[in-house]
Design a protein around this motif. Structure first.
Motif, PDB file in Angstrom:
ATOM      1  N   CYS A   1      98.768  99.609 136.919  1.00  0.00           N
ATOM      2  CA  CYS A   1      99.520  98.369 136.665  1.00  0.00           C
ATOM      3  C   CYS A   1     100.859  98.639 135.987  1.00  0.00           C
ATOM      4  CB  CYS A   1      98.682  97.420 135.814  1.00  0.00           C
ATOM      5  SG  CYS A   1      97.214  96.783 136.655  1.00  0.00           S
ATOM      6  N   GLY A   2     101.181  99.913 135.772  1.00  0.00           N
ATOM      7  CA  GLY A   2     102.464 100.272 135.178  1.00  0.00           C
ATOM      8  C   GLY A   2     102.525 100.106 133.675  1.00  0.00           C
ATOM      9  N   GLY A   3     101.372 100.060 133.025  1.00  0.00           N
ATOM     10  CA  GLY A   3     101.338  99.891 131.573  1.00  0.00           C
ATOM     11  C   GLY A   3     101.457 101.215 130.830  1.00  0.00           C
ATOM     12  N   ASN A   4     101.594 101.126 129.532  1.00  0.00           N
ATOM     13  CA  ASN A   4     101.653 102.327 128.691  1.00  0.00           C
ATOM     14  C   ASN A   4     100.246 102.861 128.464  1.00  0.00           C
ATOM     15  OD1 ASN A   4     104.492 102.140 128.318  1.00  0.00           O
ATOM     16  ND2 ASN A   4     104.180 100.598 126.708  1.00  0.00           N
ATOM     17  N   ILE A   5     100.119 104.169 128.420  1.00  0.00           N
ATOM     18  CA  ILE A   5      98.809 104.784 128.225  1.00  0.00           C
ATOM     19  C   ILE A   5      98.840 105.775 127.071  1.00  0.00           C
ATOM     20  CG2 ILE A   5      98.108 104.511 130.635  1.00  0.00           C
ATOM     21  CD1 ILE A   5      98.732 107.537 130.979  1.00  0.00           C
ATOM     22  N   ARG A   6      97.671 105.967 126.453  1.00  0.00           N
ATOM     23  CA  ARG A   6      97.497 106.939 125.383  1.00  0.00           C
ATOM     24  C   ARG A   6      96.179 107.664 125.609  1.00  0.00           C
ATOM     25  NH1 ARG A   6      97.614 103.036 120.358  1.00  0.00           N
ATOM     26  NH2 ARG A   6      96.221 101.984 121.824  1.00  0.00           N
ATOM     27  N   VAL A   7      96.051 108.850 125.068  1.00  0.00           N
ATOM     28  CA  VAL A   7      94.796 109.604 125.202  1.00  0.00           C
ATOM     29  C   VAL A   7      93.642 108.817 124.583  1.00  0.00           C
ATOM     30  CG1 VAL A   7      93.577 111.714 124.545  1.00  0.00           C
ATOM     31  CG2 VAL A   7      95.992 111.834 125.198  1.00  0.00           C
ATOM     32  N   SER A   8      93.926 108.102 123.516  1.00  0.00           N
ATOM     33  CA  SER A   8      92.893 107.343 122.808  1.00  0.00           C
ATOM     34  C   SER A   8      92.332 106.181 123.634  1.00  0.00           C
ATOM     35  CB  SER A   8      93.444 106.812 121.488  1.00  0.00           C
ATOM     36  OG  SER A   8      94.555 105.968 121.699  1.00  0.00           O
ATOM     37  N   ASP A   9      92.959 105.884 124.769  1.00  0.00           N
ATOM     38  CA  ASP A   9      92.465 104.794 125.619  1.00  0.00           C
ATOM     39  C   ASP A   9      91.044 105.046 126.113  1.00  0.00           C
ATOM     40  OD1 ASP A   9      94.760 103.327 125.349  1.00  0.00           O
ATOM     41  OD2 ASP A   9      95.650 103.980 127.243  1.00  0.00           O
ATOM     42  N   VAL A  10      90.632 106.318 126.161  1.00  0.00           N
ATOM     43  CA  VAL A  10      89.281 106.618 126.648  1.00  0.00           C
ATOM     44  C   VAL A  10      88.208 106.113 125.680  1.00  0.00           C
ATOM     45  CG1 VAL A  10      89.956 108.618 128.029  1.00  0.00           C
ATOM     46  CG2 VAL A  10      89.346 108.933 125.618  1.00  0.00           C
ATOM     47  N   PHE A  11      88.632 105.791 124.445  1.00  0.00           N
ATOM     48  CA  PHE A  11      87.687 105.248 123.457  1.00  0.00           C
ATOM     49  C   PHE A  11      87.730 103.720 123.415  1.00  0.00           C
ATOM     50  CE2 PHE A  11      88.913 109.492 121.867  1.00  0.00           C
ATOM     51  CZ  PHE A  11      87.654 110.087 121.822  1.00  0.00           C
ATOM     52  N   TYR A  12      88.472 103.129 124.332  1.00  0.00           N
ATOM     53  CA  TYR A  12      88.627 101.674 124.374  1.00  0.00           C
ATOM     54  C   TYR A  12      87.275 100.962 124.441  1.00  0.00           C
ATOM     55  CZ  TYR A  12      90.215  97.093 126.093  1.00  0.00           C
ATOM     56  OH  TYR A  12      90.449  95.748 126.247  1.00  0.00           O
ATOM     57  N   GLY A  13      86.343 101.516 125.183  1.00  0.00           N
ATOM     58  CA  GLY A  13      85.040 100.880 125.363  1.00  0.00           C
ATOM     59  C   GLY A  13      84.226 100.772 124.085  1.00  0.00           C
ATOM     60  N   PHE A  14      84.524 101.624 123.100  1.00  0.00           N
ATOM     61  CA  PHE A  14      83.770 101.599 121.845  1.00  0.00           C
ATOM     62  C   PHE A  14      84.150 100.399 120.975  1.00  0.00           C
ATOM     63  CE2 PHE A  14      83.276 105.967 123.152  1.00  0.00           C
ATOM     64  CZ  PHE A  14      81.981 106.275 122.746  1.00  0.00           C
ATOM     65  N   THR A  15      85.319  99.839 121.209  1.00  0.00           N
ATOM     66  CA  THR A  15      85.789  98.715 120.385  1.00  0.00           C
ATOM     67  C   THR A  15      85.863  97.404 121.170  1.00  0.00           C
ATOM     68  OG1 THR A  15      88.094  99.342 120.864  1.00  0.00           O
ATOM     69  CG2 THR A  15      87.103 100.195 118.838  1.00  0.00           C
ATOM     70  N   HIS A  16      85.621  97.471 122.482  1.00  0.00           N
ATOM     71  CA  HIS A  16      85.696  96.261 123.296  1.00  0.00           C
ATOM     72  C   HIS A  16      84.424  96.127 124.149  1.00  0.00           C
ATOM     73  CE1 HIS A  16      89.892  96.989 122.234  1.00  0.00           C
ATOM     74  NE2 HIS A  16      90.121  95.708 122.475  1.00  0.00           N
ATOM     75  N   HIS A  17      83.470  95.400 123.611  1.00  0.00           N
ATOM     76  CA  HIS A  17      82.212  95.087 124.308  1.00  0.00           C
ATOM     77  C   HIS A  17      81.458  96.328 124.815  1.00  0.00           C
ATOM     78  CE1 HIS A  17      83.488  90.927 124.134  1.00  0.00           C
ATOM     79  NE2 HIS A  17      84.615  91.236 124.744  1.00  0.00           N
TER      80      HIS A  17
ATOM     81  N   GLY B   1     100.266 114.800 131.301  1.00  0.00           N
ATOM     82  CA  GLY B   1     100.197 115.247 129.912  1.00  0.00           C
ATOM     83  C   GLY B   1      99.291 114.371 129.067  1.00  0.00           C
ATOM     84  N   THR B   2      99.021 113.174 129.549  1.00  0.00           N
ATOM     85  CA  THR B   2      98.107 112.263 128.853  1.00  0.00           C
ATOM     86  C   THR B   2      96.719 112.272 129.481  1.00  0.00           C
ATOM     87  OG1 THR B   2      99.942 110.801 128.252  1.00  0.00           O
ATOM     88  CG2 THR B   2      97.721 109.872 128.132  1.00  0.00           C
ATOM     89  N   VAL B   3      96.676 112.216 130.808  1.00  0.00           N
ATOM     90  CA  VAL B   3      95.363 112.071 131.475  1.00  0.00           C
ATOM     91  C   VAL B   3      94.530 113.351 131.419  1.00  0.00           C
ATOM     92  CG1 VAL B   3      96.104 110.200 132.986  1.00  0.00           C
ATOM     93  CG2 VAL B   3      96.362 112.564 133.761  1.00  0.00           C
ATOM     94  N   ILE B   4      95.169 114.514 131.461  1.00  0.00           N
ATOM     95  CA  ILE B   4      94.401 115.766 131.403  1.00  0.00           C
ATOM     96  C   ILE B   4      93.700 115.921 130.054  1.00  0.00           C
ATOM     97  CG2 ILE B   4      94.597 118.291 131.357  1.00  0.00           C
ATOM     98  CD1 ILE B   4      96.543 118.118 133.669  1.00  0.00           C
ATOM     99  N   PRO B   5      94.392 115.742 128.905  1.00  0.00           N
ATOM    100  CA  PRO B   5      93.671 115.783 127.620  1.00  0.00           C
ATOM    101  C   PRO B   5      92.576 114.723 127.548  1.00  0.00           C
ATOM    102  CG  PRO B   5      96.027 115.940 127.252  1.00  0.00           C
ATOM    103  CD  PRO B   5      95.852 115.610 128.695  1.00  0.00           C
ATOM    104  N   ALA B   6      92.809 113.562 128.163  1.00  0.00           N
ATOM    105  CA  ALA B   6      91.798 112.499 128.155  1.00  0.00           C
ATOM    106  C   ALA B   6      90.536 112.955 128.878  1.00  0.00           C
ATOM    107  CB  ALA B   6      92.359 111.234 128.807  1.00  0.00           C
ATOM    108  N   VAL B   7      90.723 113.614 130.021  1.00  0.00           N
ATOM    109  CA  VAL B   7      89.576 114.137 130.783  1.00  0.00           C
ATOM    110  C   VAL B   7      88.831 115.189 129.967  1.00  0.00           C
ATOM    111  CG1 VAL B   7      88.885 115.480 132.823  1.00  0.00           C
ATOM    112  CG2 VAL B   7      90.572 113.652 133.050  1.00  0.00           C
TER     113      VAL B   7
END
Length: 242
Positions: free
Chosen positions: A85-101, A23-29
């Motif tokens: 790694c068993g961490g929490n995920i969000r759809v917005s994680d796909v934008f992580y690269g825009f704010t981290h290097h 439910g999270t990874v499909i919208p992310a894709v």
């Protein structure tokens, strides 16, 4: 000598980790693919690819889009590394690269792109000669140089396939250090990663045959497996150093 996890074992881990997370990874894709598709169509629409200037501009824009895609690759890598790694995920994680290097993500992509283009230079030269000489015999060197370039590009992809994982795992590393570290940990492991890539081809083709709907499940499955491959590489490496 420590035993490596098999492709089947890595895939089994990925399947288990993805349960309840589609439910999270499909919208992310969908978000990433939609953004890249819209940008590509908007930028490419005014160009006439039937003319030489249009072909040149299309090629340049395609290269720039590949660099931009590197930022999304960093975000997707972050998402699937969290899953593994068993961490929490969000759809917005796909934008992580825009704010981290994002600069490092682009540089990693640029380096790989330049190496791949360099591996096809002989093909470009042969194609240019074919336009001048205009003989069917030129198909022989074109085919040979294309095959050589294809093999070289596959090797390059395998060597640097862990660069984005390294970038996230070692945030103090520069882009060059990430690339070097990827090359280091992939020594003796390129065959395993290649086999893993090939093993997904039937599923990927099946996903395409379902009007690409199946890819919404195949792509997360592949990425989660690749993430487990990286973690297994690092685990083996750390065990060897102890």
């Amino acid at each position: 000598m420590e035993r490596h996890a098999t492709s089947a074992e890595l895939k089994a881990r990925a399947k288990g980790q993805l349960l309840g997370k589609y439910g999270t990874v499909i919208p992310a894709v969908i978000i990433v693919e939609a953004i890249m598709l819209v940008i590509s169509n908007v930028v490419m629409f005014p160009l006439n690819s039937q003319t030489i200037p249009g072909m040149i501009f299309s090629f340049i824009i395609e290269c720039l889009l590949q660099l931009f895609a590197g930022i999304f690759i960093a975000g997707q890598t972050y998402l699937y590394l969290n899953i593994s790694c068993g961490g929490n995920i969000r759809v917005s994680d796909v934008f992580y690269g825009f704010t981290h290097h994002p600069d490092k993500a682009i540089l990693i992509q640029l380096f790989q792109l330049l190496l791949m283009l360099a591996s096809f230079i002989p093909v470009f030269i042969c194609l240019a000669l074919w336009m001048v000489i205009d003989t069917l015999y030129m198909l022989i060197p074109i085919t040979i140089t294309f095959c050589i370039g294809l093999v070289a590009s596959v090797i390059i992809t395998l060597m640097y396939s862990q660069s984005y994982f390294v970038m996230l795992d070692f945030p103090d590393f520069s882009a060059v250090q990430c690339l070097r570290f990827s090359r280091k940990i992939m020594k003796g492991n390129k065959g395993r990663r290649f086999y893993l890539d090939v093993s997904f081809i039937p599923l990927y083709l099946l996903g395409i045959l379902t009007c690409c709907i199946g890819l919404l499940f195949v792509i997360p499955y592949m990425n989660a497996t690749y993430s487990n491959f990286y973690l297994e590489l690092m685990s083996t490496r750390n065990s060897a150093e102890d």
